[in-house]
Motif scaffolding. Sequence first.
Motif, PDB file in Angstrom:
ATOM      1  N   UNK A  60      -4.372  51.349  39.661  1.00 40.35           N
ATOM      2  CA  UNK A  60      -4.213  52.702  40.214  1.00 40.35           C
ATOM      3  C   UNK A  60      -5.330  53.024  41.198  1.00 40.35           C
ATOM      4  N   UNK A  61      -6.561  52.723  40.831  1.00 38.52           N
ATOM      5  CA  UNK A  61      -7.691  53.008  41.722  1.00 38.52           C
ATOM      6  C   UNK A  61      -7.584  52.225  43.023  1.00 38.52           C
ATOM      7  N   UNK A  62      -7.135  50.997  42.937  1.00 38.85           N
ATOM      8  CA  UNK A  62      -6.954  50.178  44.146  1.00 38.85           C
ATOM      9  C   UNK A  62      -5.906  50.816  45.071  1.00 38.85           C
ATOM     10  N   UNK A  63      -4.776  51.189  44.507  1.00 39.48           N
ATOM     11  CA  UNK A  63      -3.705  51.805  45.306  1.00 39.48           C
ATOM     12  C   UNK A  63      -4.174  53.129  45.901  1.00 39.48           C
ATOM     13  N   UNK A  64      -4.827  53.948  45.092  1.00 38.66           N
ATOM     14  CA  UNK A  64      -5.284  55.258  45.583  1.00 38.66           C
ATOM     15  C   UNK A  64      -6.337  55.100  46.674  1.00 38.66           C
ATOM     16  N   UNK A  65      -7.257  54.157  46.488  1.00 39.33           N
ATOM     17  CA  UNK A  65      -8.259  53.915  47.536  1.00 39.33           C
ATOM     18  C   UNK A  65      -7.597  53.523  48.848  1.00 39.33           C
ATOM     19  N   UNK A  66      -6.607  52.652  48.747  1.00 41.48           N
ATOM     20  CA  UNK A  66      -5.897  52.193  49.948  1.00 41.48           C
ATOM     21  C   UNK A  66      -5.126  53.350  50.596  1.00 41.48           C
ATOM     22  N   UNK A  67      -4.451  54.133  49.791  1.00 39.62           N
ATOM     23  CA  UNK A  67      -3.652  55.250  50.307  1.00 39.62           C
ATOM     24  C   UNK A  67      -4.516  56.336  50.940  1.00 39.62           C
ATOM     25  N   UNK A  68      -5.702  56.549  50.382  1.00 41.08           N
ATOM     26  CA  UNK A  68      -6.545  57.679  50.813  1.00 41.08           C
ATOM     27  C   UNK A  68      -7.721  57.263  51.691  1.00 41.08           C
ATOM     28  N   UNK A  69      -7.793  55.996  52.047  1.00 41.64           N
ATOM     29  CA  UNK A  69      -8.970  55.503  52.771  1.00 41.64           C
ATOM     30  C   UNK A  69      -9.239  56.242  54.080  1.00 41.64           C
ATOM     31  N   UNK A  70      -8.214  56.670  54.759  1.00 43.90           N
ATOM     32  CA  UNK A  70      -8.411  57.364  56.034  1.00 43.90           C
ATOM     33  C   UNK A  70      -8.913  58.792  55.848  1.00 43.90           C
ATOM     34  N   UNK A  71      -8.822  59.304  54.643  1.00 44.95           N
ATOM     35  CA  UNK A  71      -9.187  60.694  54.379  1.00 44.95           C
ATOM     36  C   UNK A  71     -10.515  60.827  53.640  1.00 44.95           C
ATOM     37  N   UNK A  72     -11.068  59.720  53.150  1.00 43.91           N
ATOM     38  CA  UNK A  72     -12.331  59.792  52.420  1.00 43.91           C
ATOM     39  C   UNK A  72     -13.474  60.338  53.268  1.00 43.91           C
ATOM     40  N   UNK A  73     -13.605  59.942  54.547  1.00 44.26           N
ATOM     41  CA  UNK A  73     -14.675  60.546  55.352  1.00 44.26           C
ATOM     42  C   UNK A  73     -14.534  62.070  55.447  1.00 44.26           C
ATOM     43  N   UNK A  74     -13.318  62.554  55.534  1.00 47.94           N
ATOM     44  CA  UNK A  74     -13.095  64.000  55.582  1.00 47.94           C
ATOM     45  C   UNK A  74     -13.573  64.663  54.299  1.00 47.94           C
ATOM     46  N   UNK A  75     -13.323  64.014  53.179  1.00 43.66           N
ATOM     47  CA  UNK A  75     -13.762  64.556  51.895  1.00 43.66           C
ATOM     48  C   UNK A  75     -15.282  64.632  51.837  1.00 43.66           C
ATOM     49  N   UNK A  76     -15.963  63.593  52.307  1.00 44.04           N
ATOM     50  CA  UNK A  76     -17.426  63.593  52.304  1.00 44.04           C
ATOM     51  C   UNK A  76     -17.983  64.682  53.223  1.00 44.04           C
ATOM     52  N   UNK A  77     -17.393  64.844  54.380  1.00 49.26           N
ATOM     53  CA  UNK A  77     -17.827  65.893  55.306  1.00 49.26           C
ATOM     54  C   UNK A  77     -17.605  67.263  54.679  1.00 49.26           C
ATOM     55  N   UNK A  78     -16.451  67.449  54.080  1.00 50.25           N
ATOM     56  CA  UNK A  78     -16.129  68.712  53.420  1.00 50.25           C
ATOM     57  C   UNK A  78     -17.146  69.010  52.310  1.00 50.25           C
ATOM     58  N   UNK A  79     -17.451  68.009  51.485  1.00 53.67           N
ATOM     59  CA  UNK A  79     -18.417  68.187  50.392  1.00 53.67           C
ATOM     60  C   UNK A  79     -19.803  68.502  50.944  1.00 53.67           C
ATOM     61  N   UNK A  80     -20.197  67.855  52.048  1.00 50.80           N
ATOM     62  CA  UNK A  80     -21.506  68.080  52.636  1.00 50.80           C
ATOM     63  C   UNK A  80     -21.656  69.528  53.092  1.00 50.80           C
ATOM     64  N   UNK A  81     -20.635  70.036  53.816  1.00 51.12           N
ATOM     65  CA  UNK A  81     -20.722  71.393  54.306  1.00 51.12           C
ATOM     66  C   UNK A  81     -20.601  72.415  53.189  1.00 51.12           C
ATOM     67  N   UNK A  82     -19.860  72.089  52.155  1.00 53.38           N
ATOM     68  CA  UNK A  82     -19.768  72.977  50.993  1.00 53.38           C
ATOM     69  C   UNK A  82     -21.124  73.047  50.288  1.00 53.38           C
ATOM     70  N   UNK A  83     -21.805  71.905  50.218  1.00 57.37           N
ATOM     71  CA  UNK A  83     -23.121  71.828  49.600  1.00 57.37           C
ATOM     72  C   UNK A  83     -24.138  72.684  50.350  1.00 57.37           C
ATOM     73  N   UNK A  84     -24.034  72.734  51.676  1.00 48.87           N
ATOM     74  CA  UNK A  84     -25.004  73.473  52.498  1.00 48.87           C
ATOM     75  C   UNK A  84     -24.889  74.988  52.341  1.00 48.87           C
ATOM     76  N   UNK A  85     -23.736  75.458  51.894  1.00 49.57           N
ATOM     77  CA  UNK A  85     -23.544  76.904  51.779  1.00 49.57           C
ATOM     78  C   UNK A  85     -24.319  77.501  50.650  1.00 49.57           C
TER      79      UNK A  85
END
Length: 85
Positions: A60-85
Amino acid sequence: SFEIFVFSELENLFNSSLTKLPERCREVFELSRLKGMKNREIAAQLNISEKTVENQITKALHVLREELKDYLPLLFIFEFFTFLK
């Protein structure tokens, strides 16, 4: 707000990716990661070995990583800016 929109889209992508997993694989993953059950509890509930549980989670983790790989950078950016608030 923008944060709610991004979170909602990521949640939709995650849920869509979950539906692409085989039924047993999805069931094991949801029990483990979404309901917080231990591998031995999942094995007992589904009447499968703990090794099968481990293998299904890995798959499951392998499939999810593959499916979501293009969106992981967006998640990290989102978390970073949420952290700064």
